[in-house]
Write a protein that holds these residues in place. Structure first.
Motif, PDB file in Angstrom:
ATOM      1  N   SER A   1     -31.870  -3.436 -21.870  1.00 39.72           N
ATOM      2  CA  SER A   1     -31.354  -3.326 -20.522  1.00 39.72           C
ATOM      3  C   SER A   1     -32.334  -2.647 -19.565  1.00 39.72           C
ATOM      4  CB  SER A   1     -30.032  -2.548 -20.580  1.00 39.72           C
ATOM      5  OG  SER A   1     -29.587  -2.266 -19.284  1.00 39.72           O
ATOM      6  N   HIS A   2     -32.858  -1.528 -19.971  1.00 43.76           N
ATOM      7  CA  HIS A   2     -33.727  -0.776 -19.065  1.00 43.76           C
ATOM      8  C   HIS A   2     -35.031  -1.540 -18.826  1.00 43.76           C
ATOM      9  CE1 HIS A   2     -36.216   2.489 -17.501  1.00 43.76           C
ATOM     10  NE2 HIS A   2     -35.082   3.133 -17.248  1.00 43.76           N
ATOM     11  N   PRO A   3     -35.510  -1.566 -17.593  1.00 46.50           N
ATOM     12  CA  PRO A   3     -36.760  -2.279 -17.321  1.00 46.50           C
ATOM     13  C   PRO A   3     -37.908  -1.835 -18.236  1.00 46.50           C
ATOM     14  CG  PRO A   3     -35.730  -1.618 -15.263  1.00 46.50           C
ATOM     15  CD  PRO A   3     -34.890  -1.030 -16.358  1.00 46.50           C
ATOM     16  N   TYR A   4     -37.924  -0.558 -18.610  1.00 41.07           N
ATOM     17  CA  TYR A   4     -38.999  -0.093 -19.500  1.00 41.07           C
ATOM     18  C   TYR A   4     -38.828  -0.676 -20.892  1.00 41.07           C
ATOM     19  CZ  TYR A   4     -41.991   2.964 -22.274  1.00 41.07           C
ATOM     20  OH  TYR A   4     -42.938   3.445 -23.142  1.00 41.07           O
TER      21      TYR A   4
ATOM     22  N   ARG B   1     -38.761   8.325 -13.134  1.00 40.28           N
ATOM     23  CA  ARG B   1     -40.144   8.514 -13.569  1.00 40.28           C
ATOM     24  C   ARG B   1     -40.848   7.192 -13.882  1.00 40.28           C
ATOM     25  NH1 ARG B   1     -40.190  13.969 -17.305  1.00 40.28           N
ATOM     26  NH2 ARG B   1     -40.019  15.412 -15.569  1.00 40.28           N
ATOM     27  N   PHE B   2     -40.069   6.135 -14.034  1.00 43.48           N
ATOM     28  CA  PHE B   2     -40.681   4.843 -14.340  1.00 43.48           C
ATOM     29  C   PHE B   2     -41.011   4.055 -13.064  1.00 43.48           C
ATOM     30  CE2 PHE B   2     -40.312   0.363 -16.065  1.00 43.48           C
ATOM     31  CZ  PHE B   2     -41.501   0.404 -16.770  1.00 43.48           C
ATOM     32  N   ALA B   3     -40.486   4.533 -11.917  1.00 43.68           N
ATOM     33  CA  ALA B   3     -40.597   3.780 -10.665  1.00 43.68           C
ATOM     34  C   ALA B   3     -42.005   3.240 -10.368  1.00 43.68           C
ATOM     35  CB  ALA B   3     -40.066   4.615  -9.508  1.00 43.68           C
ATOM     36  N   PRO B   4     -43.080   4.025 -10.541  1.00 40.09           N
ATOM     37  CA  PRO B   4     -44.403   3.501 -10.195  1.00 40.09           C
ATOM     38  C   PRO B   4     -44.793   2.254 -10.992  1.00 40.09           C
ATOM     39  CG  PRO B   4     -44.502   5.880 -10.510  1.00 40.09           C
ATOM     40  CD  PRO B   4     -43.136   5.444 -10.941  1.00 40.09           C
TER      41      PRO B   4
ATOM     42  N   ALA C   1     -38.004  -1.560  -8.890  1.00 38.98           N
ATOM     43  CA  ALA C   1     -37.795  -0.327  -8.128  1.00 38.98           C
ATOM     44  C   ALA C   1     -37.276  -0.640  -6.727  1.00 38.98           C
ATOM     45  CB  ALA C   1     -39.102   0.449  -8.048  1.00 38.98           C
ATOM     46  N   HIS C   2     -36.329   0.187  -6.279  1.00 37.02           N
ATOM     47  CA  HIS C   2     -35.795   0.014  -4.934  1.00 37.02           C
ATOM     48  C   HIS C   2     -35.503   1.391  -4.343  1.00 37.02           C
ATOM     49  CE1 HIS C   2     -32.567  -0.108  -7.895  1.00 37.02           C
ATOM     50  NE2 HIS C   2     -31.743   0.360  -6.969  1.00 37.02           N
ATOM     51  N   ALA C   3     -34.896   1.428  -3.183  1.00 35.97           N
ATOM     52  CA  ALA C   3     -34.727   2.679  -2.437  1.00 35.97           C
ATOM     53  C   ALA C   3     -34.062   3.779  -3.264  1.00 35.97           C
ATOM     54  CB  ALA C   3     -33.924   2.432  -1.162  1.00 35.97           C
TER      55      ALA C   3
ATOM     56  N   ARG D   1     -30.565   4.622 -18.435  1.00 35.41           N
ATOM     57  CA  ARG D   1     -30.839   5.491 -17.295  1.00 35.41           C
ATOM     58  C   ARG D   1     -31.590   4.673 -16.241  1.00 35.41           C
ATOM     59  NH1 ARG D   1     -31.615  11.154 -17.075  1.00 35.41           N
ATOM     60  NH2 ARG D   1     -31.496  11.227 -19.337  1.00 35.41           N
ATOM     61  N   CYS D   2     -30.834   4.004 -15.352  1.00 36.47           N
ATOM     62  CA  CYS D   2     -31.486   3.153 -14.351  1.00 36.47           C
ATOM     63  C   CYS D   2     -30.500   2.825 -13.245  1.00 36.47           C
ATOM     64  CB  CYS D   2     -31.976   1.864 -15.019  1.00 36.47           C
ATOM     65  SG  CYS D   2     -32.567   0.634 -13.852  1.00 36.47           S
ATOM     66  N   TRP D   3     -30.942   2.916 -11.996  1.00 35.70           N
ATOM     67  CA  TRP D   3     -30.051   2.617 -10.861  1.00 35.70           C
ATOM     68  C   TRP D   3     -29.654   1.149 -10.834  1.00 35.70           C
ATOM     69  CZ3 TRP D   3     -27.704   6.518  -9.209  1.00 35.70           C
ATOM     70  CH2 TRP D   3     -28.331   7.750  -8.969  1.00 35.70           C
ATOM     71  N   ALA D   4     -30.513   0.287 -11.345  1.00 35.03           N
ATOM     72  CA  ALA D   4     -30.212  -1.143 -11.283  1.00 35.03           C
ATOM     73  C   ALA D   4     -29.281  -1.594 -12.417  1.00 35.03           C
ATOM     74  CB  ALA D   4     -31.514  -1.941 -11.334  1.00 35.03           C
ATOM     75  N   ARG D   5     -28.869  -0.659 -13.306  1.00 33.51           N
ATOM     76  CA  ARG D   5     -28.050  -1.052 -14.461  1.00 33.51           C
ATOM     77  C   ARG D   5     -26.751  -0.267 -14.509  1.00 33.51           C
ATOM     78  NH1 ARG D   5     -31.742  -3.882 -14.126  1.00 33.51           N
ATOM     79  NH2 ARG D   5     -33.158  -4.647 -15.757  1.00 33.51           N
TER      80      ARG D   5
HETATM   81  S1  SF4 Z   1     -34.180   3.455 -11.706  1.00 29.59           S
HETATM   82 FE1  SF4 Z   1     -35.285   2.086 -10.384  1.00 29.59          FE
HETATM   83  S2  SF4 Z   1     -37.406   2.482 -10.842  1.00 29.59           S
HETATM   84 FE2  SF4 Z   1     -36.230   3.404 -12.438  1.00 29.59          FE
HETATM   85  S3  SF4 Z   1     -36.185   1.876 -14.014  1.00 29.59           S
HETATM   86 FE3  SF4 Z   1     -34.350   1.564 -12.792  1.00 29.59          FE
HETATM   87  S4  SF4 Z   1     -34.932   0.120 -11.260  1.00 29.59           S
HETATM   88 FE4  SF4 Z   1     -36.826   0.831 -12.143  1.00 29.59          FE
END
Ligand code: SF4
Ligand SMILES: Nc1ncnc2c1ncn2[C@@H]1O[C@H](COP(=O)(O)OP(=O)(O)OP(=O)(O)O)[C@@H](O)[C@H]1O
Ligand SMILES: [Mg+2]
Lengths: 320, 312
Positions: free
Chosen positions: A248-251, A286-289, A294-296, A312-316
């Protein structure tokens, strides 16, 4: 899942003092260790896996500042007196380190080093403990045990030394065995042997293994549960099957794309950019860069969601 | 172990040969004519010639050199130009006194220096560590003869605890009592060296991965320091002891003179005063042997402490 956890890590944080500033290397990590499971801790180099693992036995140097709670047997490892901790280390929790070449004492025989925890914790005399050490060498499949026991570490290959480390770890039949990349220093065929051995022993003896690795192929083979760390944060945790099926997490997704897979669901590519150093952690996620999504919202730190598959992610926010 | 010792023994041969050659050349190129120096300006030409002939000074250099080596190979260091006594005999007569002094100094160095160094390492950057570092710095920059004189003034003259003149005779108790002050004053430099080495060796070792392994086994502090760390820290400590044991024998000369003790020191001064070249040469050869032997013993001690050494 009704079993009670063997160990509960709550909000663990680790800081080091670097150039007169406290730098947070691990940032509020929480997870449970269940009986008889293999929990894999994964993440790129420098994400804080080793220091997290060492904190579970409070092995970090005095210069590290620790926060949070590590519940074990109703007590907190982080605040318990050193003397009490010494009765747990090596007896109920044991650890195998990342560096097999330097982790054995060069001036003591292999036999003495394996026998030591038995003498310390089981009240055995040295003669009895050495006999037991012989069985332990059999257990970790080191042939010619009698000769090996009398040898010094420099006479052993890397793979042998790591097996000796495993024998030391298993000597007192611990409840938890922490294995920090037990195979990275070894060549590929030996790697597979050592891992298979660990898994076999776990099934025979019934113990929990915390296996640290950045090799996702290994994780797929042995893990019951996986915790993914990025730059000192726990970013995703899930049962192993679920994590590989529905990362799920982008990382995590990016990490899985780095592994060659038979079904070729993803193209193979490395994650761009680097893990930030603990002296210059990004604000917010911390993964944003390095994150394509990544968004606002990502300029403030996201929380870990609850449940067996936590992210741990705003998009999930919607993941169950 | 026997093979290891034999190999080390053989490897000392080139070193010794080099040292012998240097000693031989040094004595020959030193200014002054031994015959003239010994027999005096008023000696007759016949007397001078006879002396040169007897001492082999008229032979070509290479013959003298071969004679010299042949003598040493036979275990002879030649005879004194003055008294005619074999040099080795005079040396062996006083050697025990110098050796007991040097050993006493090393003893103080080890029994005071090692624990202090370890304590400093364990309490790193504490007040004890700072104090010991200052003391060792002062100790190292202090000339040995000055410490000796201060100790005499303080412990022998003011407090009357020890004799001013050290007479190494009598029973073992008397002998040790007489040895105490000179050995202590000579040993203080050794204390400083051993302390520094022990401190830094211990600090290095405590940062090693295998110490972490021992902690992960649940080893208590005492065992961690005394068993796991100390054994490894001993390796550099043994080196320093070996290295400075040679220095102790050299420095013993001054100490012997200050405390008016018999020993190699007095023998050297006497030979110098009398221009006894052959005795001086013998003394030099002998000290070279001594240093090489000490190094050999150090290597053997290594082999005992560090299992990896025997392999190399
Ligand atoms: S919180 Fe934002 S920057 Fe961090 S992993 Fe999720 S989408 Fe990417
Ligand atoms: N004693 C220390 N003092 C200062 N910083 C430290 C110390 N130990 C570790 N760190 C830092 O903490 C971070 C995490 O280190 P850790 O060894 O846990 O990484 P890791 O995830 O195990 O990486 P690897 O896969 O390379 O073993 C790193 O940035 C490291 O530089
Ligand atoms: Mg690591």
């Amino acid at each position: 899942m009704t079993a009670t956890p063997l160990m509960t890590v709550e909000d663990l944080s680790i800081s080091f003092r670097i150039e007169d500033r406290w730098c947070r290397a691990v940032n509020g990590v929480s997870f449970d260790i269940m009986p008889d499971e293999t929990l894999c801790l994964v993440g790129e180099s420098g994400c804080g896996k080793s220091i997290t693992a060492m904190s579970l036995m409070r092995l970090l140097p005095g210069s590290a500042r620790l926060g949070g709670r590590i519940g074990f047997d109703g007590k907190d490892i982080l605040t318990m007196p050193e003397a009490e901790l010494q009765t747990i280390r090596g007896r109920r929790i044991a650890m195998i380190f990342q560096e097999p070449m330097t982790s054995l004492n060069p001036v003591l025989t292999v036999g003495e080093q394996i026998a030591e925890p038995l003498v310390l914790h089981k009240g055995m005399g040295w003669a009895e403990a050495k006999r037991e050490a012989r069985h332990l060498l059999d257990l970790v499949r080191i042939p010619d045990a009698d000769r090996r026991l009398r040898q010094y570490p420099y006479e052993l290959s890397g793979g042998m030394r790591q097996r000796v480390m495993i024998a030391i770890g298993l000597a007192c039949r611990p409840e938890i065995l922490i294995a920090d990349e037990p195979t990275t220093a070894l060549d590929v065929t030996i790697q597979a042997q050592v891992l298979a051995l660990l898994d076999e022993i776990r099934r025979e003896q019934g113990l929990s293994i915390v296996l640290i690795t950045h090799d996702l192929g290994v994780v797929a083979n042995v893990a019951d549960r996986v915790a993914v760390m990025y730059a000192g944060d726990l970013v995703e945790t899930a049962p192993a099957g679920e994590l590989f099926d529905k990362p799920s997490h982008p990382y995590t997704q990016a990490l899985l794309r780095t592994v060659p897979r038979a079904d070729a669901a993803f193209d193979l590519h490395p994650i761009e950019g680097q893990v930030p150093s603990i002296q210059s952690m990004p604000e917010g996620c911390r993964f944003a860069p390095r994150c394509g999504e990544a968004h606002a919202a990502c300029s403030s730190p996201p929380n870990l969601s609850s449940g067996p598959h936590a992210v741990r992610c705003w998009a999930r926010r919607d993941v169950a | 172990m026997a093979g290891f010792i034999l190999r080390r023994l053989l490897s000392t041969i080139p070193t010794l040969l080099g040292v012998l050659t240097i000693v031989f050349v040094m004595i020959r190129v030193a200014p002054g004519d031994p015959a003239l120096a010994i027999l005096g300006d008023n000696a007759s030409q016949e007397a001078l010639d006879a002396f040169r002939e007897r001492m082999g000074l008229n032979d070509p250099m290479w013959v003298q050199y071969l004679d010299f080596l042949r003598g040493i190979a036979r275990g002879s260091l030649g005879e004194s130009m003055i008294s005619g006594t074999p040099v080795l005999t005079s040396i062996l007569e006083v050697l025990p006194y110098t050796l007991e002094l040097a050993l006493g100094a090393v003893f103080f160095g080890v029994v005071i220096g090692t624990p202090l160094g370890i304590m400093a390492a364990l309490k790193r950057n504490g007040w004890l560590d700072y104090l010991l570092r200052v003391v060792s710095l002062v100790g190292l920059s202090f000339p040995a003869f000055l410490t000796a004189i201060l100790l005499i003034l303080w412990l022998a003259i003011d407090w009357r605890l020890f004799p001013v003149i050290s007479t190494p005779t009598g029973g073992i108790g008397d002998r040790l009592y007489n040895l105490f002050l000179p050995a202590l004053s000579l040993g203080l430099i050794m204390v400083a060296y051993v302390m520094r080495t022990a401190r830094s060796a211990m600090l290095d070792v405590l940062g090693e991965d295998y110490i972490r392994t021992a902690r992960a086994k649940g080893a208590p502090m005492r065992r961690l320091f005394l068993h796991h760390a100390l054994r490894n820290a001993l390796i550099p400590i043994v080196t320093v002891i070996g290295l400075y044991f040679g220095l102790m024998i050299g420095n013993a000369v001054l100490t012997e003179i200050i405390f008016n003790r018999p020993g190699l020191g007095k023998l050297i001064v006497l030979a110098l005063n009398q221009r006894d070249y052959s005795t001086l040469q013998g003394l030099m050869v002998f000290s070279a042997f001594l240093v090489v032997m000490v190094n050999l013993l150090t290597d053997i001690a290594y082999g005992l402490v560090d299992p990896r050494v025997k392999l190399k």
